[in-house]
Design a protein around this motif. Structure first.
Motif, PDB file in Angstrom:
ATOM      1  N   VAL A 197       0.826  -1.210   0.000  1.00  0.00           N
ATOM      2  CA  VAL A 197       0.000   0.000   0.000  1.00  0.00           C
ATOM      3  C   VAL A 197       0.862   1.263   0.000  1.00  0.00           C
ATOM      4  O   VAL A 197       0.626   2.189  -0.785  1.00  0.00           O
ATOM      5  CB  VAL A 197      -0.940   0.018   1.229  1.00  0.00           C
ATOM      6  N   HIS A 198       1.840   1.303   0.860  1.00  0.00           N
ATOM      7  CA  HIS A 198       2.649   2.509   1.079  1.00  0.00           C
ATOM      8  C   HIS A 198       3.584   2.775  -0.097  1.00  0.00           C
ATOM      9  O   HIS A 198       4.020   1.854  -0.788  1.00  0.00           O
ATOM     10  CB  HIS A 198       3.466   2.350   2.365  1.00  0.00           C
ATOM     11  N   ALA A 206      -2.878   4.932   3.796  1.00  0.00           N
ATOM     12  CA  ALA A 206      -3.637   3.980   4.605  1.00  0.00           C
ATOM     13  C   ALA A 206      -2.654   3.033   5.280  1.00  0.00           C
ATOM     14  O   ALA A 206      -1.598   2.719   4.723  1.00  0.00           O
ATOM     15  CB  ALA A 206      -4.602   3.194   3.720  1.00  0.00           C
ATOM     16  N   PRO A 207      -2.945   2.588   6.483  1.00  0.00           N
ATOM     17  CA  PRO A 207      -2.016   1.682   7.180  1.00  0.00           C
ATOM     18  C   PRO A 207      -1.898   0.338   6.470  1.00  0.00           C
ATOM     19  O   PRO A 207      -2.861  -0.150   5.874  1.00  0.00           O
ATOM     20  CB  PRO A 207      -2.652   1.522   8.574  1.00  0.00           C
ATOM     21  N   GLU A 208      -0.705  -0.218   6.536  1.00  0.00           N
ATOM     22  CA  GLU A 208      -0.478  -1.538   5.949  1.00  0.00           C
ATOM     23  C   GLU A 208      -1.117  -2.622   6.823  1.00  0.00           C
ATOM     24  O   GLU A 208      -1.128  -2.524   8.048  1.00  0.00           O
ATOM     25  CB  GLU A 208       1.029  -1.813   5.837  1.00  0.00           C
ATOM     26  N   LYS A 209      -1.649  -3.646   6.188  1.00  0.00           N
ATOM     27  CA  LYS A 209      -2.160  -4.791   6.915  1.00  0.00           C
ATOM     28  C   LYS A 209      -0.994  -5.690   7.329  1.00  0.00           C
ATOM     29  O   LYS A 209       0.035  -5.734   6.662  1.00  0.00           O
ATOM     30  CB  LYS A 209      -3.147  -5.580   6.054  1.00  0.00           C
ATOM     31  N   ALA A 210      -1.162  -6.382   8.421  1.00  0.00           N
ATOM     32  CA  ALA A 210      -0.101  -7.264   8.918  1.00  0.00           C
ATOM     33  C   ALA A 210       0.193  -8.368   7.911  1.00  0.00           C
ATOM     34  O   ALA A 210      -0.712  -8.904   7.264  1.00  0.00           O
ATOM     35  CB  ALA A 210      -0.517  -7.870  10.250  1.00  0.00           C
ATOM     36  N   LEU A 211       1.473  -8.693   7.764  1.00  0.00           N
ATOM     37  CA  LEU A 211       1.874  -9.803   6.897  1.00  0.00           C
ATOM     38  C   LEU A 211       1.666 -11.112   7.661  1.00  0.00           C
ATOM     39  O   LEU A 211       2.096 -11.240   8.811  1.00  0.00           O
ATOM     40  CB  LEU A 211       3.340  -9.656   6.491  1.00  0.00           C
ATOM     41  N   THR A 212       1.034 -12.055   7.021  1.00  0.00           N
ATOM     42  CA  THR A 212       0.681 -13.306   7.719  1.00  0.00           C
ATOM     43  C   THR A 212       1.309 -14.547   7.102  1.00  0.00           C
ATOM     44  O   THR A 212       1.055 -15.652   7.551  1.00  0.00           O
ATOM     45  CB  THR A 212      -0.851 -13.483   7.730  1.00  0.00           C
ATOM     46  N   ARG A 267       8.908  -6.039   8.110  1.00  0.00           N
ATOM     47  CA  ARG A 267       8.400  -4.671   8.199  1.00  0.00           C
ATOM     48  C   ARG A 267       8.506  -4.165   9.629  1.00  0.00           C
ATOM     49  O   ARG A 267       8.012  -4.791  10.567  1.00  0.00           O
ATOM     50  CB  ARG A 267       6.941  -4.606   7.740  1.00  0.00           C
ATOM     51  N   TYR A 323       7.420   3.634   8.681  1.00  0.00           N
ATOM     52  CA  TYR A 323       7.786   2.242   8.963  1.00  0.00           C
ATOM     53  C   TYR A 323       9.307   2.118   8.900  1.00  0.00           C
ATOM     54  O   TYR A 323      10.019   3.039   8.488  1.00  0.00           O
ATOM     55  CB  TYR A 323       7.172   1.278   7.939  1.00  0.00           C
ATOM     56  N   ASN A 351       6.341 -13.778   8.793  1.00  0.00           N
ATOM     57  CA  ASN A 351       5.778 -12.505   8.349  1.00  0.00           C
ATOM     58  C   ASN A 351       6.807 -11.683   7.577  1.00  0.00           C
ATOM     59  O   ASN A 351       6.873 -10.473   7.711  1.00  0.00           O
ATOM     60  CB  ASN A 351       5.285 -11.704   9.554  1.00  0.00           C
TER      61      ASN A 351
END
Length: 400
Positions: free
Chosen positions: A49-50, A120-126, A146, A196, A301
């Protein structure tokens, strides 16, 4: 100051097209650089996103194919405004005098409404994401995690953990991988940006060693970290080295300017006190806290990048268009330049060292001792000088 201020008054981008040719060449060089390609692809996965991952500094090929002088002018008018700029000076100067000169030189600039980048904030890497890049350079294995926003407790922790893994002497990578010669070279780093950070593990394989084997060795050391199998004294040593490096950095004006520049970029200098207190806050971190943080942070992650040695079959080049050269009128001098050249300057007044007044002479046994008090910081330095050289005493170079 007058020259720097004038360049912002009403810039004429007359060498836009010739400079574009240089940018094309820089882009092509980047497309030939294996480490750049790997980093760009890994950052795109780490930050879906970023702009850290979605907008490189030089841009894409499509961006470069459609340059717009109008858009460049619009961008300049929007962002090159005094409420988005800092004049950073470091050196032997009088602050009060320099503020007046800056005000005089840049006073014509007017502030404008400015909307800063707010992603927008990044979603957590899973899950683990893999990147493969091919090229002629040596193979390397990279792992990106990250990180967190600047001046956060988490970022302080990652900066400390980086030194637990790699500090050039006694880190886990230093001892267990590099000195043990399990890989050609292993390293850990943490790059802090505004929103980040990027925590990086990297290693080069030995001859006959696969990148998967290298990745396994790196992650094994992360497990060693999680298990707390490192000396508690290492944390104290890291903090001591951080203090020393910070003091040494301020010995040089270019370092002072760079530090202030980074502070402006990260938070407009509004958190300077927090930044100055980073080392003291790091000193409060315990081994138990490091272990607990490592167990929650280092999971599946990450983005893992394999730089293979081989042919890149997807190489694309930017076709450089034919550009008509411009006459830069290099032999002409504008009235502005003439005024700058003719402006009187205050000659530099050198301050010479007085060996009789500035140095204290003494003896310690048979040795002559010369001392001078350090009034700049708390660093103590000592060196030995012998009245002989390796040309006369062949073993001296080995003693050193």
């Amino acid at each position: 100051l007058a020259i720097q201020a004038e360049r912002f008054r009403n810039p004429i981008f007359r060498i836009f097209h010739t400079e574009l040719e240089a940018v094309y060449e820089e882009k092509n060089r980047g497309l030939d650089n294996d480490s750049w390609k790997l980093d760009e692809e890994m950052m795109a996965k780490l930050f879906p996103v970023h702009n850290y991952g979605q907008q490189t500094t030089i841009g894409t090929i499509e961006h470069l194919k459609n340059p717009s002088l109008v858009e460049i002018r619009n961008y300049y008018n929007k962002y090159y405004v005094p409420n988005n700029m800092a004049v950073i000076l470091a050196g032997d100067l009088n602050p009060d005098e320099m503020i007046k000169k800056v005000d005089k030189a840049f006073g014509y600039m007017a502030s404008k409404p400015l909307a800063l980048y707010n992603p927008a904030p990044e979603k957590a890497l899973t899950q683990v994401q893999k990147i493969d890049v091919y090229g002629p350079s040596a193979e390397v294995l990279e792992i990106y995690y990250r990180g967190f926003a600047q001046n956060s407790k988490e970022s302080l922790m990652l900066s400390l953990i980086k030194s637990v893994l790699t500090n050039g002497k006694a880190g886990l990578f230093d001892i267990n991988l590099n000195k043990a010669q399990k890989v050609l070279k292993a390293n850990a780093s943490y790059q802090q940006m505004k929103d980040y950070g990027v925590f990086n593990l990297s290693a080069q394989p030995k001859q006959g060693q696969s990148l998967d084997e290298v990745a396994k060795l790196l992650l094994e050391q992360i497990q060693v970290l999680k298990d707390g199998k490192f000396d508690n004294e290492l944390l104290k040593a890291i903090v001591a080295n951080q203090k020393l490096s910070f003091l040494q950095a301020f010995d040089k004006n270019n370092n002072r300017a760079e530090i202030l520049s980074n502070q402006f970029i990260l938070h407009r200098g509004t958190k300077w006190n927090l930044s100055l207190g980073d080392i003291d806050e790091t000193a409060k971190i315990t081994k138990a806290q490091v272990v607990a943080f490592a167990k929650t942070f280092f999971k599946d992650n990450y983005v893992i990048g394999y730089k293979h040695k081989g042919e890149d079959k997807n190489t694309i080049k930017v076709e450089k268009p034919t550009i008509t050269p411009i006459n830069a009128n290099a032999g002409l001098t504008s009235p502005f330049v003439k005024n700058i050249i003719e402006e009187p300057t205050k000659p530099i007044a050198p301050k010479f060292l007085d060996y009789q007044k500035d140095i204290t002479f003494g003896k310690s046994g048979i040795a002559e001792v010369l001392t001078i008090k350090n009034t700049e910081n708390s660093i103590f330095r000592m060196s030995y000088r012998f009245n002989m050289g390796s040309n006369n005493y062949k073993l001296l170079q080995y003693a050193a």
